[in-house]
Each structure stands twice: as C-alpha cells, then as structure tokens.
Design a protein around this motif. Sequence first.
Motif, PDB file in Angstrom:
ATOM      1  N   ARG A 165     -22.561   7.283  -4.309  1.00  0.00           N
ATOM      2  CA  ARG A 165     -21.136   7.510  -4.085  1.00  0.00           C
ATOM      3  C   ARG A 165     -20.932   7.738  -2.597  1.00  0.00           C
ATOM      4  N   ILE A 166     -19.819   7.251  -2.077  1.00  0.00           N
ATOM      5  CA  ILE A 166     -19.483   7.436  -0.666  1.00  0.00           C
ATOM      6  C   ILE A 166     -18.044   7.918  -0.602  1.00  0.00           C
ATOM      7  N   SER A 167     -17.840   9.061   0.069  1.00  0.00           N
ATOM      8  CA  SER A 167     -16.500   9.636   0.134  1.00  0.00           C
ATOM      9  C   SER A 167     -16.369  10.453   1.412  1.00  0.00           C
ATOM     10  N   GLU A 168     -15.165  10.901   1.689  1.00  0.00           N
ATOM     11  CA  GLU A 168     -14.949  11.735   2.864  1.00  0.00           C
ATOM     12  C   GLU A 168     -15.373  13.173   2.602  1.00  0.00           C
ATOM     13  N   THR A 169     -15.130  13.656   1.393  1.00  0.00           N
ATOM     14  CA  THR A 169     -15.528  15.020   1.011  1.00  0.00           C
ATOM     15  C   THR A 169     -16.165  14.967  -0.369  1.00  0.00           C
ATOM     16  N   PRO A 170     -17.093  15.866  -0.652  1.00  0.00           N
ATOM     17  CA  PRO A 170     -17.742  15.843  -1.961  1.00  0.00           C
ATOM     18  C   PRO A 170     -16.755  16.146  -3.082  1.00  0.00           C
ATOM     19  N   ASP A 171     -17.028  15.595  -4.256  1.00  0.00           N
ATOM     20  CA  ASP A 171     -16.252  15.908  -5.448  1.00  0.00           C
ATOM     21  C   ASP A 171     -16.682  17.299  -5.937  1.00  0.00           C
ATOM     22  N   PRO A 172     -15.767  18.276  -5.985  1.00  0.00           N
ATOM     23  CA  PRO A 172     -16.156  19.635  -6.416  1.00  0.00           C
ATOM     24  C   PRO A 172     -16.801  19.663  -7.795  1.00  0.00           C
ATOM     25  N   ALA A 173     -16.516  18.666  -8.613  1.00  0.00           N
ATOM     26  CA  ALA A 173     -17.070  18.647  -9.969  1.00  0.00           C
ATOM     27  C   ALA A 173     -18.487  18.090 -10.016  1.00  0.00           C
ATOM     28  N   THR A 174     -18.944  17.541  -8.902  1.00  0.00           N
ATOM     29  CA  THR A 174     -20.277  16.936  -8.878  1.00  0.00           C
ATOM     30  C   THR A 174     -21.335  18.012  -8.724  1.00  0.00           C
ATOM     31  N   ALA A 175     -22.282  18.032  -9.629  1.00  0.00           N
ATOM     32  CA  ALA A 175     -23.392  18.980  -9.524  1.00  0.00           C
ATOM     33  C   ALA A 175     -24.471  18.366  -8.642  1.00  0.00           C
ATOM     34  N   GLY A 176     -25.014  19.165  -7.790  1.00  0.00           N
ATOM     35  CA  GLY A 176     -26.064  18.657  -6.916  1.00  0.00           C
ATOM     36  C   GLY A 176     -26.285  19.575  -5.744  1.00  0.00           C
ATOM     37  N   PHE A 177     -27.148  19.134  -4.849  1.00  0.00           N
ATOM     38  CA  PHE A 177     -27.456  19.888  -3.637  1.00  0.00           C
ATOM     39  C   PHE A 177     -26.684  19.270  -2.479  1.00  0.00           C
ATOM     40  N   ALA A 178     -25.732  20.011  -1.915  1.00  0.00           N
ATOM     41  CA  ALA A 178     -25.011  19.546  -0.729  1.00  0.00           C
ATOM     42  C   ALA A 178     -25.836  19.909   0.493  1.00  0.00           C
ATOM     43  N   VAL A 179     -26.345  18.896   1.203  1.00  0.00           N
ATOM     44  CA  VAL A 179     -27.303  19.103   2.290  1.00  0.00           C
ATOM     45  C   VAL A 179     -26.752  18.510   3.574  1.00  0.00           C
ATOM     46  N   LEU A 180     -26.724  19.285   4.621  1.00  0.00           N
ATOM     47  CA  LEU A 180     -26.330  18.755   5.920  1.00  0.00           C
ATOM     48  C   LEU A 180     -27.275  17.624   6.306  1.00  0.00           C
ATOM     49  N   ALA A 181     -26.717  16.565   6.901  1.00  0.00           N
ATOM     50  CA  ALA A 181     -27.533  15.389   7.219  1.00  0.00           C
ATOM     51  C   ALA A 181     -28.734  15.754   8.079  1.00  0.00           C
ATOM     52  N   GLY A 182     -28.543  16.688   9.016  1.00  0.00           N
ATOM     53  CA  GLY A 182     -29.641  17.077   9.891  1.00  0.00           C
ATOM     54  C   GLY A 182     -30.752  17.823   9.189  1.00  0.00           C
ATOM     55  N   ASP A 183     -30.516  18.242   7.934  1.00  0.00           N
ATOM     56  CA  ASP A 183     -31.547  18.925   7.154  1.00  0.00           C
ATOM     57  C   ASP A 183     -32.282  17.982   6.209  1.00  0.00           C
ATOM     58  N   LEU A 184     -31.896  16.717   6.155  1.00  0.00           N
ATOM     59  CA  LEU A 184     -32.554  15.791   5.234  1.00  0.00           C
ATOM     60  C   LEU A 184     -34.066  15.698   5.472  1.00  0.00           C
ATOM     61  N   PRO A 185     -34.550  15.762   6.716  1.00  0.00           N
ATOM     62  CA  PRO A 185     -36.012  15.723   6.896  1.00  0.00           C
ATOM     63  C   PRO A 185     -36.745  16.878   6.225  1.00  0.00           C
ATOM     64  N   LEU A 186     -36.042  18.006   6.023  1.00  0.00           N
ATOM     65  CA  LEU A 186     -36.685  19.155   5.389  1.00  0.00           C
ATOM     66  C   LEU A 186     -36.958  18.909   3.911  1.00  0.00           C
ATOM     67  N   LEU A 187     -36.351  17.876   3.328  1.00  0.00           N
ATOM     68  CA  LEU A 187     -36.557  17.568   1.922  1.00  0.00           C
ATOM     69  C   LEU A 187     -37.768  16.664   1.707  1.00  0.00           C
ATOM     70  N   VAL A 188     -38.281  16.118   2.795  1.00  0.00           N
ATOM     71  CA  VAL A 188     -39.415  15.207   2.692  1.00  0.00           C
ATOM     72  C   VAL A 188     -40.686  16.016   2.505  1.00  0.00           C
ATOM     73  N   ASP A 189     -41.545  15.554   1.638  1.00  0.00           N
ATOM     74  CA  ASP A 189     -42.741  16.316   1.266  1.00  0.00           C
ATOM     75  C   ASP A 189     -43.571  16.692   2.481  1.00  0.00           C
ATOM     76  N   GLU A 190     -43.851  15.731   3.341  1.00  0.00           N
ATOM     77  CA  GLU A 190     -44.544  16.005   4.592  1.00  0.00           C
ATOM     78  C   GLU A 190     -43.652  15.473   5.704  1.00  0.00           C
ATOM     79  N   VAL A 191     -43.186  16.370   6.554  1.00  0.00           N
ATOM     80  CA  VAL A 191     -42.265  15.946   7.610  1.00  0.00           C
ATOM     81  C   VAL A 191     -42.986  14.951   8.506  1.00  0.00           C
ATOM     82  N   ALA A 192     -42.570  13.711   8.443  1.00  0.00           N
ATOM     83  CA  ALA A 192     -43.269  12.644   9.154  1.00  0.00           C
ATOM     84  C   ALA A 192     -42.984  12.699  10.640  1.00  0.00           C
TER      85      ALA A 192
END
Length: 557
Positions: free
Chosen positions: A346-373
């Motif tokens: 899904r692509i939107s300007e703001t998240p859908d409040p009804a959507t369950a999930g982890f809202a992650v700042l783009a700059g934190d996406l590397p922290l989700l990688v198993d081994e930070v490459a």
Amino acid sequence: MRADRRAYTIISKLPQGPCPRLMSTPRTALPTAPQDPALAHVARGRGLHRAGRAAEAIAAFDAAVAASPANAEAQLAAGVAHLQQGHWARGVAHLRVAVASDPGLAEAWTNLAHGWRELGRLAPAREAVERALEIDPRLAPAWNLLGIVMQDLGEVAAARPHFQRALELDPSFTLAQVNLANGDQTLGRLEDAEAGYQRALRLDATVPELHYNLAHLFHKTGRERESLPHYRRALALKPDYHLARNNLGHVHFLLGEFEAAWREYGGRANRVQHLQSLAQSGRAYTLPPPHALLGAHVIALGEQGLGDILFFLRFVPRLIAAGATVEFAGEPRLHTVLARTGLFARISETPDPATAGFAVLAGDLPLLVDEVAKSAPPLTLVPDPARLAAARARLAQLGPAPYLAIAWRAGIAKVEGAETLYKEVPLEDFGRALSGTGATIVSVQREPAAGELERLSRAAGATVHDASQANEDLEEALAMMAAVDDYAGVSSTNVHLRAGTGGAGRVLVPAPPEWRWMASGESPWFPRFNTYRQQRAAGWQPALDRLARDLATAHPR
C-alpha cells in the motif's frame, strides 16, 4: 549593602556547540529585622530552590511579589526562577519590574538580557547587558553574555574581546573559555579553538557541551577517530544529548562502522521529535526484532528529504525477503515512482489508523535487518516510459550523445553540527573541468542563479544547456537522470535517482564529507559512482583536475 552576587550558568547551543546562559538566584543579605513581608517569602523560596524544589520555590517567589510588587529583590528572585524553568516571557516581565524598581541592580539587568535573548529580542538583550556592565564592569558573567549576544548578531570577531575580558576577571570561567573557542572555530582559527577547548577541559572536564565541541572540531577537520571519545564522553555526561549521539553516528558511518552507525543514528532530530510526539500522545514506538519479520506488516514512514527516503528504502527488498509485508506512508511525490517497484502493499500519504502493523521511520529500516550490512544496493527505480522517451527527445534536440548531466550546488546553506548539508563547487573552476569533454553538457542544477549558466558556458568553452525544469517534477527528474549517459556534480536527490536507474556518476564531495560518502575511498552505498574529494589544504582544484582528466577520457572530443 548587598552581598556580592555570582550567577549560575546553564548551556545553550550555537551552530557549532554551546554558549552559556547567565542565570542567577539572588543571594542578597537580608536585614536583621526585615520590615518588608516579601523578604520572608524570598528567604523561603531560596531554601526551597537549594533543596531542588523548583515549583515550590517559584510559588514562594510569586507570593513575595504579590506581597510587595515594587520590591526589586522579590521581582528579581521570581524572574530568575521563571527563567530557570524556561518561562521566558514571565521571567522577563518580573525582571523589567525589578530594574524599574532598582535601576542599579546589575544582576537583574544581566538576567533580563538573558531573557530577552531567549525570546529572540537581541537588541534589548544587548542594551540590558551593556547597562549591567555600566553598573558593574567587574561582572564576568555579563561580559560572557555580551559576547554571546554579539555572536547571535553575527559579530563573531567582535565578541572575542568580551569573552577574553570575562576570563581576565575570572580565569576559572570554563564556559567563557568554551565560548571563546567556539568563536575561534567559527572564524576558522582552528588551532586557537583546539587550544581553547583543551584549556577549558583543564578547568572543568564535566561540561558535556565542551566535549561535544572538541569532538566536532576533530570531526570536521578529518580527525574522526579523535572525535569518538569526546562524543562518547558528552553522552556519558548527558545521556539525552541527541546532537552528540547523531554526530557520533555520522563518524561511525564515515569510518565504515555501520552497525554502530545505525545504532547512534537514532539521535537524529526528526526521530527524536517523532518519539517525543508519540510519548505525549501515550503511544509507544516499537520495532519488530529481525527474527520476527516473517508475517510482520511494516509501515515505512517517509522522513527527511526525498533523496533520504529513497536512500533508506533500499532496505525494503531485504525485509520482504525475510517475510515481511511493507507499505509506504509519506511524500506524495514519490508515490507513482514507488508504485512501479512492485514492492509495496500500500502507498499513501499517511498510514491507515485501522491498519495493524509496525510503523517504522524510514531511517530505522536498517535496524530491522538481521545483520546490519555494510551496504545495500540502491532501490531499483524504473522511469515512466512515456516520460523517458520525451526526455530522450529533448536531449536529442540539444546536441549529439553522449549527454553529461551536471550540478554544482545542493543542500541548505547552514551546517548543523558537523553534518555537511550544503555543497557548492566554485563555478568557473567547475566549468574549466568540463572543457575537455566531448559530451553535450546538460545542467540539472535546481534554481540556477541569473548568469550562472552563461559563466559556466564561458569557462567550459561549450554551451551548457538548461534542463533545470526537470526538477519541478520527480517523474521528470527520474526520466532525465535515466536518459543521460553520465553525471558529474554534487550529491543531491538527482544522485539518488541516477543510482536507482543503475546509472553511473561522479560526485564532488566537500570537506567535511556527508556521511554517505565516507571519510575516504568510494562509497559502498553508491557502487557505480566515483568520488572527487575537496582537500582541506588544497581545496577543490586537485579533485577538479582529476575530474577533467576522467571526463576527457570517458567522453573524448
């Protein structure tokens, strides 16, 4: 007789570090048989203040003012107490009454100057501190504050004698020494600045901003390793020192220490603000651990500029490979470009409040990688076919292939901390570096100034064609960066777009470098780009000479 009053000091930040703010809690000797009932409230307030009970102290001082509104001591005590809590307007109001009731109260004038400064009223701040010094020219904190106000007014060189005078009056005045060194750093007197910080360390090594400033000096002069212990010491002394943490992350990036870099990158200002906003609303910020990505829904929140978002989204394919579903919420100008990647649920300007999930700042996406490459390849971007065909047609009208896109300036003309946000190459020198190429030169410079293209054309000995209008639309910019054969210039959003198309390029990197471009060598984030680095001693010319040779070889006449 009033007892000699010394002022307490706290810290505030100049563009490159701290400057002290003068504060004072009155220590006026009370008469043995006080006639004014306000003085009893003042005495009680001082005791509460010493006990660290700020709110109760303010209530006592306010009671003193209510009991005797014309009492200068009561107004001074209340004013200072409010300033110490960041109540700038209330503090100023009390202090204005204090100086009206007793115009000879130098400490009240000095604290009034501090309050005016915090409210952005630099002219009355200067007048007030100068009035304090007329009353008591031996007041070292007032000389220090006058120097700070002068720096705020942009008169950095004129501020130096005031800091020096403060130190003559009080050689142990650590913060005046720090401010003097800050000014020397701003003026480019780097040896003097370093010596000043070292003197300040000998006076008091427990000031976190002092360690930050010395680290910043090392950081911006290519002594990255030497900056690390001082950034760390600043954080040990002040754990919420976000700017120090942010810059520590930048140094780790520059040195290629990516796991530590991403950890400290959490100190960036927009992340801190986001977390504070969530905390105020009672919400938490939770990142899924890498081992829990299978089946997880991650909402990537766009942050910072367009180029930054594209840079961070390079980690999305790895999250999907680990079993996550990813959506993007943010900048609308990216929506159609990101839709063609096929990566986002899904692509939107703001998240859908009804959507369950982890809202992650783009700059934190590397922290989700198993081994930070060490790096991840740029996000693959495909231009709109119709726009790409139109861009190629426009280029064909300008001249024969190959086509060389150029830009000489990018960013914001302000440096926060040591991170280089503004990049600019001397125009005529850049033009001469282009003079040996046989490519058709196309400027993708955003908002070129009047006459710049003509100056560049004269220096290059060839017409530099204006394609700056492509920057007005991200799809147009992507198509243009896909259509050209080469790029030479500073780092910008167009570099991220060019990298996304798989194209090669040549990036002129200023000193100190932006963190993505490393302290030396080639950037692992942009494997098809060569770097041409400004040297601290020799300037841009060696880099431009090398660029000229490479362009002449790649695109001979």
